[in-house]
Design a protein around this motif. Sequence first.
Motif, short mmCIF file in Angstrom:
data_model
loop_
_atom_site.label_atom_id
_atom_site.label_comp_id
_atom_site.label_asym_id
_atom_site.label_seq_id
_atom_site.Cartn_x
_atom_site.Cartn_y
_atom_site.Cartn_z
N GLY A 232 45.58 119.08 33.96
CA GLY A 232 45.54 118.60 35.34
C GLY A 232 46.63 119.20 36.20
N ALA A 233 46.76 118.64 37.41
CA ALA A 233 47.74 119.14 38.38
C ALA A 233 48.33 117.98 39.17
CB ALA A 233 47.06 120.13 39.32
N LEU A 234 49.47 118.26 39.83
CA LEU A 234 50.21 117.22 40.54
C LEU A 234 50.73 117.76 41.88
CD1 LEU A 234 52.26 114.63 38.97
CD2 LEU A 234 53.62 116.14 40.36
N TRP A 235 50.63 116.94 42.93
CA TRP A 235 51.10 117.28 44.26
C TRP A 235 52.04 116.19 44.75
CZ3 TRP A 235 46.17 117.60 42.55
CH2 TRP A 235 45.46 118.78 42.74
N PRO A 236 53.13 116.56 45.48
CA PRO A 236 54.02 115.54 46.05
C PRO A 236 53.40 114.89 47.29
CG PRO A 236 54.81 117.71 46.64
CD PRO A 236 53.64 117.91 45.71
N HIS A 237 53.72 113.62 47.51
CA HIS A 237 53.30 112.94 48.73
C HIS A 237 54.10 113.49 49.91
CE1 HIS A 237 51.83 109.08 46.52
NE2 HIS A 237 51.01 110.10 46.38
N HIS A 238 53.53 113.36 51.07
CA HIS A 238 54.15 113.86 52.30
C HIS A 238 55.52 113.24 52.53
CE1 HIS A 238 54.45 115.44 56.33
NE2 HIS A 238 54.64 114.22 56.80
N GLN B 104 56.90 122.09 36.47
CA GLN B 104 56.78 122.78 37.75
C GLN B 104 56.08 124.11 37.53
OE1 GLN B 104 60.46 123.08 39.83
NE2 GLN B 104 59.59 124.21 41.53
N ILE B 105 55.19 124.46 38.44
CA ILE B 105 54.45 125.71 38.31
C ILE B 105 55.35 126.88 38.69
CG2 ILE B 105 52.52 127.06 39.21
CD1 ILE B 105 51.04 124.39 39.62
N ASP B 106 55.44 127.85 37.81
CA ASP B 106 56.16 129.10 38.07
C ASP B 106 55.13 130.09 38.60
OD1 ASP B 106 57.45 131.55 38.00
OD2 ASP B 106 58.34 131.22 36.03
N ALA B 107 55.30 130.57 39.81
CA ALA B 107 54.31 131.43 40.47
C ALA B 107 53.97 132.65 39.63
CB ALA B 107 54.81 131.85 41.84
N ASP B 108 54.95 133.28 38.98
CA ASP B 108 54.68 134.47 38.17
C ASP B 108 53.82 134.15 36.97
OD1 ASP B 108 56.25 135.92 39.91
OD2 ASP B 108 58.05 135.69 38.69
N ILE B 109 54.13 133.06 36.28
CA ILE B 109 53.37 132.68 35.08
C ILE B 109 51.98 132.21 35.50
CG2 ILE B 109 53.22 131.02 33.20
CD1 ILE B 109 56.29 131.15 33.05
N TYR C 16 48.93 108.79 50.76
CA TYR C 16 49.75 109.69 51.55
C TYR C 16 49.10 111.07 51.52
CZ TYR C 16 53.31 106.11 51.23
OH TYR C 16 53.99 104.94 51.31
N PRO C 17 49.17 111.78 52.64
CA PRO C 17 48.61 113.13 52.62
C PRO C 17 49.40 114.05 51.71
CG PRO C 17 49.76 112.71 54.68
CD PRO C 17 49.75 111.42 53.92
N ILE C 18 48.71 114.97 51.10
CA ILE C 18 49.35 115.96 50.23
C ILE C 18 49.98 117.02 51.11
CG2 ILE C 18 48.86 117.70 48.47
CD1 ILE C 18 46.59 115.81 47.53
N THR C 19 51.19 117.46 50.76
CA THR C 19 51.92 118.39 51.63
C THR C 19 51.44 119.83 51.49
OG1 THR C 19 53.64 118.70 49.98
CG2 THR C 19 53.99 116.98 51.60
N ALA C 20 50.82 120.19 50.42
CA ALA C 20 50.39 121.58 50.22
C ALA C 20 48.99 121.58 49.63
CB ALA C 20 51.35 122.29 49.27
N SER C 21 48.27 122.66 49.89
CA SER C 21 46.92 122.77 49.35
C SER C 21 46.93 123.15 47.87
CB SER C 21 46.09 123.77 50.15
OG SER C 21 46.70 125.05 50.09
N ARG C 22 48.07 123.70 47.41
CA ARG C 22 48.18 124.08 46.00
C ARG C 22 49.10 123.10 45.29
NH1 ARG C 22 48.20 130.36 45.17
NH2 ARG C 22 47.07 129.59 43.39
N PRO C 23 48.80 122.78 44.03
CA PRO C 23 49.67 121.86 43.30
C PRO C 23 51.04 122.47 43.04
CG PRO C 23 48.02 122.80 41.85
CD PRO C 23 47.68 123.25 43.23
N THR C 24 52.04 121.61 42.92
CA THR C 24 53.40 122.07 42.64
C THR C 24 53.74 121.99 41.16
OG1 THR C 24 54.28 119.86 43.07
CG2 THR C 24 54.24 121.42 44.92
#
Length: 71
Positions: A30-36, A59-64, A3-11
């Motif tokens: 590592g990192a993880l992305w949700p499927h479309h 989940q990645i916190d944008a500030d951290i 499945y295509p990844i929905t975002a270019s950055r991991p969530t």
Amino acid sequence: MTYPITASRPTHRIYAVSRSGKQKIWRAIGALWPHHDGKGFSHKLDCLPLNGAEIAIRQIDADIDASEGAQ
């Protein structure tokens, strides 16, 4: 099937969590992305823990995340 990844950055970030006495040591591995379609995830691991560490996904916190990149 892929499945295509929905975002270019991991969530989410993947960590190996080990103990040193009473202290927990979190290492990003590592990192993880949700499927479309929202029914699964794709992940990329940079390394695998061989020391019996637990695997934690947070989940990645944008500030951290921004402050980690500045170090």
